[in-house]
Scaffold this motif. Structure first.
Motif, PDB file in Angstrom:
ATOM      1  N   GLY A 100       0.788  -1.221   0.000  1.00 23.94           N
ATOM      2  CA  GLY A 100       0.000   0.000   0.000  1.00 23.94           C
ATOM      3  C   GLY A 100       0.826   1.280   0.000  1.00 23.94           C
ATOM      4  N   GLN A 101       2.130   1.174   0.214  1.00 20.55           N
ATOM      5  CA  GLN A 101       3.019   2.337   0.192  1.00 20.55           C
ATOM      6  C   GLN A 101       3.485   2.588  -1.238  1.00 20.55           C
ATOM      7  N   GLU A 102       3.526   3.823  -1.651  1.00 21.47           N
ATOM      8  CA  GLU A 102       4.034   4.163  -2.982  1.00 21.47           C
ATOM      9  C   GLU A 102       5.551   4.176  -3.022  1.00 21.47           C
ATOM     10  N   SER A 103       6.170   4.437  -1.867  1.00 19.25           N
ATOM     11  CA  SER A 103       7.628   4.499  -1.803  1.00 19.25           C
ATOM     12  C   SER A 103       8.057   4.522  -0.339  1.00 19.25           C
ATOM     13  N   ALA A 104       9.334   4.420  -0.153  1.00 16.63           N
ATOM     14  CA  ALA A 104       9.934   4.564   1.177  1.00 16.63           C
ATOM     15  C   ALA A 104      11.367   5.040   0.952  1.00 16.63           C
ATOM     16  N   ARG A 105      11.956   5.571   1.992  1.00 19.88           N
ATOM     17  CA  ARG A 105      13.333   6.050   1.892  1.00 19.88           C
ATOM     18  C   ARG A 105      14.048   5.687   3.181  1.00 19.88           C
ATOM     19  N   MET A 106      15.263   5.140   3.019  1.00 17.41           N
ATOM     20  CA  MET A 106      16.015   4.765   4.213  1.00 17.41           C
ATOM     21  C   MET A 106      17.496   5.038   4.039  1.00 17.41           C
ATOM     22  N   LEU A 107      18.141   5.233   5.157  1.00 18.54           N
ATOM     23  CA  LEU A 107      19.589   5.365   5.219  1.00 18.54           C
ATOM     24  C   LEU A 107      20.111   3.988   5.603  1.00 18.54           C
ATOM     25  N   MET A 108      21.134   3.522   4.883  1.00 17.58           N
ATOM     26  CA  MET A 108      21.696   2.202   5.150  1.00 17.58           C
ATOM     27  C   MET A 108      23.186   2.341   5.434  1.00 17.58           C
ATOM     28  N   VAL A 109      23.634   1.668   6.485  1.00 19.69           N
ATOM     29  CA  VAL A 109      25.047   1.660   6.856  1.00 19.69           C
ATOM     30  C   VAL A 109      25.538   0.219   6.748  1.00 19.69           C
ATOM     31  N   PHE A 110      26.599   0.018   5.975  1.00 24.09           N
ATOM     32  CA  PHE A 110      27.218  -1.292   5.791  1.00 24.09           C
ATOM     33  C   PHE A 110      28.570  -1.255   6.488  1.00 24.09           C
ATOM     34  N   GLN A 111      28.780  -2.224   7.383  1.00 27.08           N
ATOM     35  CA  GLN A 111      30.006  -2.206   8.162  1.00 27.08           C
ATOM     36  C   GLN A 111      30.618  -3.601   8.197  1.00 27.08           C
ATOM     37  N   PRO A 112      31.817  -3.805   7.672  1.00 25.66           N
ATOM     38  CA  PRO A 112      32.706  -2.822   7.069  1.00 25.66           C
ATOM     39  C   PRO A 112      32.218  -2.377   5.682  1.00 25.66           C
ATOM     40  N   ALA A 113      32.945  -1.448   5.098  1.00 28.53           N
ATOM     41  CA  ALA A 113      32.594  -0.867   3.801  1.00 28.53           C
ATOM     42  C   ALA A 113      32.706  -1.893   2.680  1.00 28.53           C
ATOM     43  N   GLY A 114      32.193  -1.503   1.516  1.00 34.26           N
ATOM     44  CA  GLY A 114      32.342  -2.332   0.328  1.00 34.26           C
ATOM     45  C   GLY A 114      31.107  -2.381  -0.538  1.00 34.26           C
ATOM     46  N   PHE A 115      29.937  -2.093   0.037  1.00 31.46           N
ATOM     47  CA  PHE A 115      28.704  -2.192  -0.736  1.00 31.46           C
ATOM     48  C   PHE A 115      28.711  -1.259  -1.938  1.00 31.46           C
ATOM     49  N   LEU A 139      30.023 -12.467  -8.049  1.00 32.28           N
ATOM     50  CA  LEU A 139      29.848 -11.109  -7.537  1.00 32.28           C
ATOM     51  C   LEU A 139      29.340 -11.154  -6.096  1.00 32.28           C
ATOM     52  N   ASN A 140      28.334 -11.998  -5.848  1.00 29.16           N
ATOM     53  CA  ASN A 140      27.803 -12.131  -4.486  1.00 29.16           C
ATOM     54  C   ASN A 140      28.888 -12.604  -3.523  1.00 29.16           C
ATOM     55  N   GLU A 141      29.681 -13.556  -3.936  1.00 35.08           N
ATOM     56  CA  GLU A 141      30.759 -14.064  -3.079  1.00 35.08           C
ATOM     57  C   GLU A 141      31.779 -12.959  -2.793  1.00 35.08           C
ATOM     58  N   GLN A 142      32.132 -12.202  -3.811  1.00 41.24           N
ATOM     59  CA  GLN A 142      33.112 -11.121  -3.651  1.00 41.24           C
ATOM     60  C   GLN A 142      32.645 -10.076  -2.646  1.00 41.24           C
ATOM     61  N   TYR A 143      31.330  -9.806  -2.628  1.00 38.38           N
ATOM     62  CA  TYR A 143      30.807  -8.744  -1.770  1.00 38.38           C
ATOM     63  C   TYR A 143      30.026  -9.270  -0.560  1.00 38.38           C
ATOM     64  N   ASP A 144      30.277 -10.545  -0.183  1.00 41.04           N
ATOM     65  CA  ASP A 144      29.727 -11.089   1.052  1.00 41.04           C
ATOM     66  C   ASP A 144      28.203 -11.111   1.070  1.00 41.04           C
ATOM     67  N   ILE A 145      27.600 -11.496  -0.038  1.00 41.25           N
ATOM     68  CA  ILE A 145      26.146 -11.641  -0.118  1.00 41.25           C
ATOM     69  C   ILE A 145      25.848 -13.116  -0.341  1.00 41.25           C
ATOM     70  N   VAL A 146      25.090 -13.703   0.595  1.00 37.05           N
ATOM     71  CA  VAL A 146      24.735 -15.110   0.518  1.00 37.05           C
ATOM     72  C   VAL A 146      23.232 -15.210   0.267  1.00 37.05           C
ATOM     73  N   PRO A 147      22.817 -15.398  -0.996  1.00 36.16           N
ATOM     74  CA  PRO A 147      21.392 -15.515  -1.299  1.00 36.16           C
ATOM     75  C   PRO A 147      20.817 -16.778  -0.657  1.00 36.16           C
ATOM     76  N   LEU A 148      19.637 -16.662  -0.045  1.00 39.34           N
ATOM     77  CA  LEU A 148      19.000 -17.791   0.626  1.00 39.34           C
ATOM     78  C   LEU A 148      17.612 -18.103   0.075  1.00 39.34           C
ATOM     79  N   GLY A 149      17.090 -17.266  -0.822  1.00 38.15           N
ATOM     80  CA  GLY A 149      15.775 -17.522  -1.383  1.00 38.15           C
ATOM     81  C   GLY A 149      14.991 -16.251  -1.611  1.00 38.15           C
ATOM     82  N   PRO A 150      13.739 -16.417  -2.022  1.00 33.04           N
ATOM     83  CA  PRO A 150      12.893 -15.242  -2.281  1.00 33.04           C
ATOM     84  C   PRO A 150      12.443 -14.594  -0.968  1.00 33.04           C
TER      85      PRO A 150
END
Length: 155
Positions: A100-115, A139-150
């Motif tokens: 029901g929301q048209e949009s949202a806005r958030m600040l994201m902090v990734f620690q450590p850096a790299g995103f 690419l996911n492995e390089q940037y520490d992203i482990v996909p687990l599903g939808p």
């Protein structure tokens, strides 16, 4: 002599305009000597990020406008303006703009850096690159992203 600080005005920063969101990098890896990356994420109504985790980095989400539903620790959390969610390394999580929301806005902090590096590489991808499972896995492995599903079903 370089400046001892970095100022990024509203609407500025390296921008990545994707189909589901528009991200502005506010503090990149170089700015923080690798300590963290900060981005402003302008989410469109269709935004949904599947279940995933990070082995070595934490994420913090601060909601600036609208609301975002997060799936974390096997439960759904509705984060509205002013809410903050910190997800340590190793914790599966997913997110979507609240129905029901048209949009949202958030600040994201990734620690450590790299995103910011992940975003920069994806910006150069073609449709064929996105469809290449081996390339995306690397690419996911390089940037520490482990996909687990939808995105899990919400109740």
């Amino acid at each position: 002599m370089p400046a001892s600080y970095k100022f990024t005005p509203p609407g500025a920063g390296v921008s990545y305009d994707w189909s589901n969101d528009n991200i502005f990098v506010k503090v990149d890896t170089e700015d923080s000597d690798g300590a963290y990356t900060i981005v402003e994420d302008n989410l469109k109504a269709s935004f949904a990020l599947g279940l995933h985790m990070h082995r070595n980095h934490a994420e913090t989400f601060y909601i600036l406008e609208g609301s975002v539903d997060f799936y974390v620790d096997d439960q759904w959390i509705k984060a509205e303006k002013g809410a903050c969610l910190h997800v340590p390394a190793g914790i599966p999580h997913a997110a979507k703009v609240t129905d029901g929301q048209e949009s949202a806005r958030m600040l994201m902090v990734f620690q450590p850096a790299g995103f910011d590096g992940f975003l920069k590489e994806m910006a150069g991808f073609s449709e064929a690159d996105f469809a290449d499972e081996a390339r995306m896995a690397a690419l996911n492995e390089q940037y520490d992203i482990v996909p687990l599903g939808p995105v899990p079903e919400s109740s």
